[in-house]
Write an enzyme that holds these catalytic residues in place. Structure first.
Site, PDB file in Angstrom:
ATOM      1  N   GLU A  74       3.161 -11.834 -36.538  1.00  0.00           N
ATOM      2  CA  GLU A  74       4.001 -12.513 -37.531  1.00  0.00           C
ATOM      3  C   GLU A  74       3.809 -14.018 -37.399  1.00  0.00           C
ATOM      4  O   GLU A  74       4.047 -14.608 -36.336  1.00  0.00           O
ATOM      5  CB  GLU A  74       5.481 -12.138 -37.354  1.00  0.00           C
ATOM      6  CG  GLU A  74       6.333 -12.800 -38.440  1.00  0.00           C
ATOM      7  CD  GLU A  74       7.771 -12.294 -38.492  1.00  0.00           C
ATOM      8  OE1 GLU A  74       8.027 -11.124 -38.118  1.00  0.00           O
ATOM      9  OE2 GLU A  74       8.637 -13.085 -38.917  1.00  0.00           O
ATOM     10  N   ASP A 148       6.047 -22.117 -45.421  1.00  0.00           N
ATOM     11  CA  ASP A 148       6.509 -23.381 -46.024  1.00  0.00           C
ATOM     12  C   ASP A 148       5.884 -23.519 -47.406  1.00  0.00           C
ATOM     13  O   ASP A 148       4.658 -23.422 -47.552  1.00  0.00           O
ATOM     14  CB  ASP A 148       6.102 -24.561 -45.133  1.00  0.00           C
ATOM     15  CG  ASP A 148       6.894 -24.559 -43.827  1.00  0.00           C
ATOM     16  OD1 ASP A 148       8.077 -24.176 -43.845  1.00  0.00           O
ATOM     17  OD2 ASP A 148       6.311 -24.919 -42.788  1.00  0.00           O
ATOM     18  N   THR A 222      15.089 -11.958 -44.257  1.00  0.00           N
ATOM     19  CA  THR A 222      14.953 -13.081 -43.327  1.00  0.00           C
ATOM     20  C   THR A 222      15.988 -14.120 -43.742  1.00  0.00           C
ATOM     21  O   THR A 222      16.542 -14.067 -44.834  1.00  0.00           O
ATOM     22  CB  THR A 222      13.544 -13.730 -43.358  1.00  0.00           C
ATOM     23  OG1 THR A 222      13.464 -14.607 -44.489  1.00  0.00           O
ATOM     24  CG2 THR A 222      12.432 -12.708 -43.404  1.00  0.00           C
ATOM     25  N   TYR A 224      15.546 -17.244 -44.389  1.00  0.00           N
ATOM     26  CA  TYR A 224      15.034 -18.050 -45.499  1.00  0.00           C
ATOM     27  C   TYR A 224      15.190 -17.283 -46.814  1.00  0.00           C
ATOM     28  O   TYR A 224      15.558 -17.849 -47.840  1.00  0.00           O
ATOM     29  CB  TYR A 224      13.564 -18.405 -45.226  1.00  0.00           C
ATOM     30  CG  TYR A 224      12.995 -19.338 -46.262  1.00  0.00           C
ATOM     31  CD1 TYR A 224      13.026 -20.724 -46.079  1.00  0.00           C
ATOM     32  CD2 TYR A 224      12.454 -18.840 -47.435  1.00  0.00           C
ATOM     33  CE1 TYR A 224      12.532 -21.574 -47.050  1.00  0.00           C
ATOM     34  CE2 TYR A 224      11.952 -19.686 -48.408  1.00  0.00           C
ATOM     35  CZ  TYR A 224      11.991 -21.051 -48.199  1.00  0.00           C
ATOM     36  OH  TYR A 224      11.501 -21.886 -49.165  1.00  0.00           O
TER      37      TYR A 224
HETATM   38  C1  SAM Z   1      10.093 -21.596 -44.486  1.00  0.00           C
HETATM   39  S1  SAM Z   1      10.021 -21.129 -42.811  1.00  0.00           S
HETATM   40  C2  SAM Z   1      10.263 -19.373 -42.868  1.00  0.00           C
HETATM   41  C3  SAM Z   1      10.672 -18.790 -41.554  1.00  0.00           C
HETATM   42  C4  SAM Z   1      10.845 -17.265 -41.527  1.00  0.00           C
HETATM   43  N1  SAM Z   1       9.579 -16.598 -41.748  1.00  0.00           N
HETATM   44  C5  SAM Z   1      11.885 -16.801 -42.515  1.00  0.00           C
HETATM   45  O1  SAM Z   1      11.525 -16.160 -43.510  1.00  0.00           O
HETATM   46  O2  SAM Z   1      13.098 -17.075 -42.284  1.00  0.00           O
HETATM   47  C6  SAM Z   1       8.285 -21.261 -42.410  1.00  0.00           C
HETATM   48  C7  SAM Z   1       7.999 -21.289 -40.914  1.00  0.00           C
HETATM   49  O3  SAM Z   1       6.585 -21.301 -40.693  1.00  0.00           O
HETATM   50  C8  SAM Z   1       6.308 -22.135 -39.587  1.00  0.00           C
HETATM   51  N2  SAM Z   1       4.901 -22.586 -39.707  1.00  0.00           N
HETATM   52  C9  SAM Z   1       4.416 -23.507 -40.565  1.00  0.00           C
HETATM   53  N3  SAM Z   1       3.093 -23.681 -40.393  1.00  0.00           N
HETATM   54  C10 SAM Z   1       2.730 -22.827 -39.386  1.00  0.00           C
HETATM   55  C11 SAM Z   1       1.499 -22.568 -38.721  1.00  0.00           C
HETATM   56  N4  SAM Z   1       0.371 -23.210 -39.053  1.00  0.00           N
HETATM   57  N5  SAM Z   1       1.490 -21.651 -37.735  1.00  0.00           N
HETATM   58  C12 SAM Z   1       2.626 -20.993 -37.397  1.00  0.00           C
HETATM   59  N6  SAM Z   1       3.831 -21.219 -37.976  1.00  0.00           N
HETATM   60  C13 SAM Z   1       3.881 -22.125 -38.964  1.00  0.00           C
HETATM   61  C14 SAM Z   1       7.337 -23.244 -39.682  1.00  0.00           C
HETATM   62  O4  SAM Z   1       7.561 -23.882 -38.432  1.00  0.00           O
HETATM   63  C15 SAM Z   1       8.560 -22.532 -40.215  1.00  0.00           C
HETATM   64  O5  SAM Z   1       9.420 -22.105 -39.190  1.00  0.00           O
END
Ligand code: SAM
Length: 243
Positions: A74, A148, A222, A224
């Site tokens: 994930e 993101d 989730t 988000y």
């Molecule tokens: C909008 S949040 C969504 C979090 C979770 N998946 C949810 O649905 O609640 C996106 C997450 O992806 C992580 N993220 C962004 N770029 C990433 C990367 N290159 N590798 C791993 N994680 C990353 C961010 O730190 C952030 O916590």
């Protein structure tokens, strides 16, 4: 709060090529960690974190205390709610969770204190680095849930879905393995359909609208996603299969 704009690609350190973060553009830190959370990061994370300075194991089962039948990654687990749910319901599956945002990692480690499990390994940096480290055709599934969104056109290039990262995901998935993507941002959903559609390694499994409008089987939601639904943005759930 610290906003990190990370550099791309290759740098040379001590004469050796070393990759820096390439696909991560978000925040590494939020509010200061409470003392207990900081202690979890210092004391619990090292045993669970994958060490990419070591060669990857030939078989991923070697990463876990007991043999596993399947493996699932994930990317960007946020606070870890989905990862905790999935790893709790399928103990024969070895999970890897990636989250560079330290507050998210601390939240997951806190939850693991109450519900420890031996089928979960973690990585707290850019998922692109981990994808390049993992052995080819080693994973049964990769989940990218609410990445993101980078909704401004000039930031589209920061989105995790791009040809290079799809190449990486294609390399580590077993033939027949699944890449699951969820988002509430229309332009990102269309962007992903276009990029994956142009990639020869994947097919989109949807046959009818309900297939992408209905959450994945056993879906716990989730954090988000709950916010997106509250704010009136219905999500899309895309399932692609590695050919
Ligand atoms: C909008 S949040 C969504 C979090 C979770 N998946 C949810 O649905 O609640 C996106 C997450 O992806 C992580 N993220 C962004 N770029 C990433 C990367 N290159 N590798 C791993 N994680 C990353 C961010 O730190 C952030 O916590």
């Amino acid at each position: 709060m610290e906003q990190i704009e990370t550099e791309t690609a290759i740098m040379v350190a001590d004469g050796h090529p070393e990759r820096r973060r390439e696909a991560f553009f978000g925040r590494l830190k939020g509010p200061k960690l409470r003392q207990h959370q900081a202690a979890l990061i210092a004391n619990r994370l090292p045993a669970l974190r994958l060490d990419l300075t070591m060669p990857p194991p030939a078989a991923l089962s070697a990463l876990y205390a007991s043999p596993k039948e399947r493996f699932r990654l994930e990317i960007g687990f946020g606070g870890g709610e989905h990862l905790l749910h999935r790893s709790g319901e399928d103990l024969a599956c070895g999970f890897i969770g990636v989250e560079p945002f330290v507050n998210g990692m601390a939240k997951l480690l806190s939850a693991l204190e109450a519900a420890p499990r031996d089928n979960l390994r973690l990585f707290d940096d850019d998922a692109a680095l981990l994808l390049d480290w993992l052995p080819a055709a080693s994973l049964d599934a990769v989940d990218l849930l609410y990445p993101d969104p980078w909704p401004k056109k000039r930031h589209f290039k920061r989105r995790f879905v791009n040809t290079k990262n799809l190449d990486r995901i294609a390399r580590v998935l077993k033939p027949g393995g699944y890449f699951r993507f969820a988002s509430d941002i229309d332009t990102y959903v269309n962007w992903t359909l276009r990029h994956v559609g142009d990639h020869s390694a994947f097919i989109w499994t949807a046959a009818r609208p309900a297939d992408w409008q209905t959450p994945f089987a056993g879906w716990p939601g989730t954090r988000y996603e709950a916010k997106a639904i509250r704010e009136g943005r219905p999500p899309a759930y895309l399932t692609f299969q590695r050919v």
